[in-house]
Design an enzyme around this catalytic site. Structure first.
Site, mmCIF file in Angstrom:
data_model
loop_
_atom_site.group_PDB
_atom_site.id
_atom_site.type_symbol
_atom_site.label_atom_id
_atom_site.label_comp_id
_atom_site.label_asym_id
_atom_site.label_seq_id
_atom_site.Cartn_x
_atom_site.Cartn_y
_atom_site.Cartn_z
ATOM 1 N N ARG A 162 0.831 -1.222 0.000
ATOM 2 C CA ARG A 162 0.000 0.000 0.000
ATOM 3 C C ARG A 162 0.865 1.272 0.000
ATOM 4 N NH1 ARG A 162 -3.235 -3.596 -0.570
ATOM 5 N NH2 ARG A 162 -5.383 -3.648 0.169
ATOM 6 N N SER A 238 -10.723 -0.810 3.439
ATOM 7 C CA SER A 238 -9.939 -1.021 4.661
ATOM 8 C C SER A 238 -9.489 0.334 5.191
ATOM 9 C CB SER A 238 -8.690 -1.842 4.377
ATOM 10 O OG SER A 238 -9.022 -3.079 3.842
ATOM 11 N N GLU A 333 -4.896 3.512 6.533
ATOM 12 C CA GLU A 333 -4.564 3.335 5.118
ATOM 13 C C GLU A 333 -5.146 4.498 4.309
ATOM 14 O OE1 GLU A 333 -6.347 1.643 1.713
ATOM 15 O OE2 GLU A 333 -5.774 -0.337 2.490
HETATM 16 N N1 EPU Z 1 -10.357 -11.020 9.939
HETATM 17 C C1 EPU Z 1 -10.973 -11.129 11.159
HETATM 18 N N2 EPU Z 1 -12.032 -10.291 11.433
HETATM 19 C C2 EPU Z 1 -12.473 -9.384 10.533
HETATM 20 C C3 EPU Z 1 -11.823 -9.269 9.288
HETATM 21 C C4 EPU Z 1 -10.754 -10.105 9.016
HETATM 22 O O1 EPU Z 1 -10.608 -11.949 11.991
HETATM 23 O O2 EPU Z 1 -13.435 -8.679 10.842
HETATM 24 C C5 EPU Z 1 -9.270 -11.949 9.617
HETATM 25 C C6 EPU Z 1 -9.790 -13.004 8.638
HETATM 26 O O3 EPU Z 1 -10.287 -14.079 9.307
HETATM 27 C C7 EPU Z 1 -8.593 -13.366 7.834
HETATM 28 C C8 EPU Z 1 -7.731 -12.130 7.888
HETATM 29 O O4 EPU Z 1 -8.258 -11.292 8.907
HETATM 30 O O5 EPU Z 1 -7.895 -14.402 8.440
HETATM 31 C C9 EPU Z 1 -7.669 -11.426 6.553
HETATM 32 O O6 EPU Z 1 -8.969 -10.994 6.201
HETATM 33 P P1 EPU Z 1 -9.369 -10.646 4.692
HETATM 34 O O7 EPU Z 1 -9.012 -11.776 3.801
HETATM 35 O O8 EPU Z 1 -10.782 -10.181 4.695
HETATM 36 O O9 EPU Z 1 -8.394 -9.496 4.266
HETATM 37 P P2 EPU Z 1 -7.820 -8.218 5.030
HETATM 38 O O10 EPU Z 1 -6.403 -8.485 5.360
HETATM 39 O O11 EPU Z 1 -8.711 -7.811 6.147
HETATM 40 C C10 EPU Z 1 -6.877 -7.148 2.843
HETATM 41 C C11 EPU Z 1 -6.920 -5.837 2.137
HETATM 42 C C12 EPU Z 1 -8.230 -5.663 1.403
HETATM 43 C C13 EPU Z 1 -8.396 -6.781 0.409
HETATM 44 C C14 EPU Z 1 -8.345 -8.114 1.173
HETATM 45 C C15 EPU Z 1 -8.408 -9.318 0.264
HETATM 46 C C16 EPU Z 1 -5.504 -4.383 3.484
HETATM 47 C C17 EPU Z 1 -5.449 -3.231 4.411
HETATM 48 N N3 EPU Z 1 -6.719 -4.762 3.099
HETATM 49 O O12 EPU Z 1 -7.878 -7.116 3.859
HETATM 50 O O13 EPU Z 1 -8.161 -4.427 0.685
HETATM 51 O O14 EPU Z 1 -9.604 -6.675 -0.315
HETATM 52 O O15 EPU Z 1 -7.101 -8.199 1.910
HETATM 53 O O16 EPU Z 1 -7.204 -9.493 -0.372
HETATM 54 O O17 EPU Z 1 -4.469 -4.936 3.121
HETATM 55 C C18 EPU Z 1 -8.660 -2.092 0.842
HETATM 56 O O18 EPU Z 1 -7.437 -1.902 0.800
HETATM 57 O O19 EPU Z 1 -9.473 -1.147 0.924
HETATM 58 C C19 EPU Z 1 -9.164 -3.466 0.826
HETATM 59 C C20 EPU Z 1 -10.457 -3.753 0.944
#
Ligand code: EPU
Length: 337
Positions: A162, A238, A333
């Site tokens: 990012r 995010s 972010e």
């Molecule tokens: N998780 C939780 N609780 C929650 C949300 C997530 O425990 O409420 C845990 C999930 O269980 C999972 C882990 O966190 O093990 C990762 O969750 P997720 O796959 O939903 O992805 P993220 O890391 O929360 C990132 C990006 C997103 C992108 C997703 C999918 C960042 C800051 N965010 O989210 O990007 O869509 O991966 O690849 O890196 C954005 O940047 O606006 C965005 C939506």
């Protein structure tokens, strides 16, 4: 191009925050962009594309330039690749759909990300196991001092998670004008992240036979199930980055919190911010007109009448509670203005 006074920015930010800009211009070309800059040269400037990574906490005392510079063209083709240039005001998801429909691969995992082409390299957008740097070829940016167009190679952009040079060393010095991507004609799909494979299987699509359209559809389905549609519930995706902590800190936390999740990377262990926020009790919690989303704790939402300061205050309270419980510093972010 007309400079307008006292314009509401509510339609131009996906949080749906009703702040005003002292001056506002919508530009459709390089010439209009230059004209807008020159006519407002003593003012601070804020460039808005899709307004999807923005928290506006107060009226903007300067000139907002809304980027509507569009166009998509093929620069070069080989048997293996197509080099496609898109102007920075193009809508990101529509561009992805255009490429998927033309059977050009490499960005299908980035379907349905809100925002514009110009924002994509700015913060090296990423999702579902893919980041823009993997398909990035070059970009043109307007130097705000000289108003000349300069070319940036991938190395020049200094991409990180990012991150790019445009958010760091060269912050505020350039306006991204166009981006050229190197897309594939012979595809290598990437379905290892999250639920993509499971969704394909539910649809009786064998993973080895999945097309880039199938992958794009699966990503769209996952995003729609977790992430609120900004047209219905204001948000900026995010709100925080996923923090990376040291291996030592992670091991120590693991003893105290055995269910903590972590993904090793070159700098330590990346911990999902969504998990940390959920564990601190914020997931689905509403505070006044704002809150953390019930399906994805990392997304802060506007229930309709929030102002930017309420969202900011919630973000600060979340940062504090994650710091107190886990000793981890969450960084926003989104761009807070
Ligand atoms: N998780 C939780 N609780 C929650 C949300 C997530 O425990 O409420 C845990 C999930 O269980 C999972 C882990 O966190 O093990 C990762 O969750 P997720 O796959 O939903 O992805 P993220 O890391 O929360 C990132 C990006 C997103 C992108 C997703 C999918 C960042 C800051 N965010 O989210 O990007 O869509 O991966 O690849 O890196 C954005 O940047 O606006 C965005 C939506």
């Amino acid at each position: 191009m007309v400079l307008q006074n006292n314009i509401s920015l509510k339609p131009y930010n996906t949080f749906g925050l009703a702040v005003k800009a002292k001056q506002f211009a919508e530009v459709h070309s390089f010439a209009e962009f230059k004209q807008a800059l020159i006519e407002s040269e003593n003012e601070p400037h804020l460039f808005i594309g899709g307004g999807s990574n923005l928290l506006l906490t107060k009226d903007y005392d300067g000139t907002v330039i809304l980027n509507k510079i569009t166009g998509i063209q093929i620069e070069k083709e080989t048997d293996e690749h197509v080099y496609i240039k898109a102007y920075s005001g193009e809508n990101w998801h529509e561009f992805v759909m255009h490429c998927v429909d033309h059977h050009w691969g490499g960005i299908e995992n980035l379907s349905l990300i809100p925002g514009t082409i110009g924002a994509a390299p700015m913060q090296n957008i990423g999702a579902y196991g893919m980041e823009i740097e993997q398909v990035f070829e070059t970009l043109e940016a307007i130097n705000l001092e000289t108003l000349a167009i300069e070319n940036f190679s991938k190395a020049d952009c200094e991409f990180g998670y990012r991150e790019s040079v445009f958010k760091r060393k060269k912050k505020g010095q350039y306006f991204i004008y166009s981006v050229t991507f190197r897309l594939t004609k012979k595809h290598k799909i990437n379905i290892d992240y999250g639920d993509i494979k499971a969704i394909l299987e539910q649809q009786n699509i064998a993973p080895e036979l999945a097309s880039i359209k199938d992958v794009s559809n699966a990503v769209i389905a996952i995003r729609q199930s977790k992430l609120p549609d900004p047209k219905v519930l204001g948000n900026s995706g995010s709100f925080f980055k996923n923090p990376t902590i040291s291996i030592e800190q992670f091991e120590a936390l693991k003893i105290k919190f055995p269910s903590i999740k972590g993904y090793p990377n070159s700098e330590g262990v990346k911990v999902p911010a969504g998990w940390l926020i959920e564990q601190c009790g914020w997931k689905g919690k509403r505070v006044g007109n704002t809150g953390s989303h019930a399906q994805q704790a990392l997304v802060l939402v506007n229930y309709g009448e929030a102002n930017g300061n309420e969202v900011y205050q919630l973000a600060m309270d979340i940062i504090e509670s994650v710091q107190q419980t886990y000793g981890i510093n969450l960084e926003p972010e989104v761009n807070i203005i």
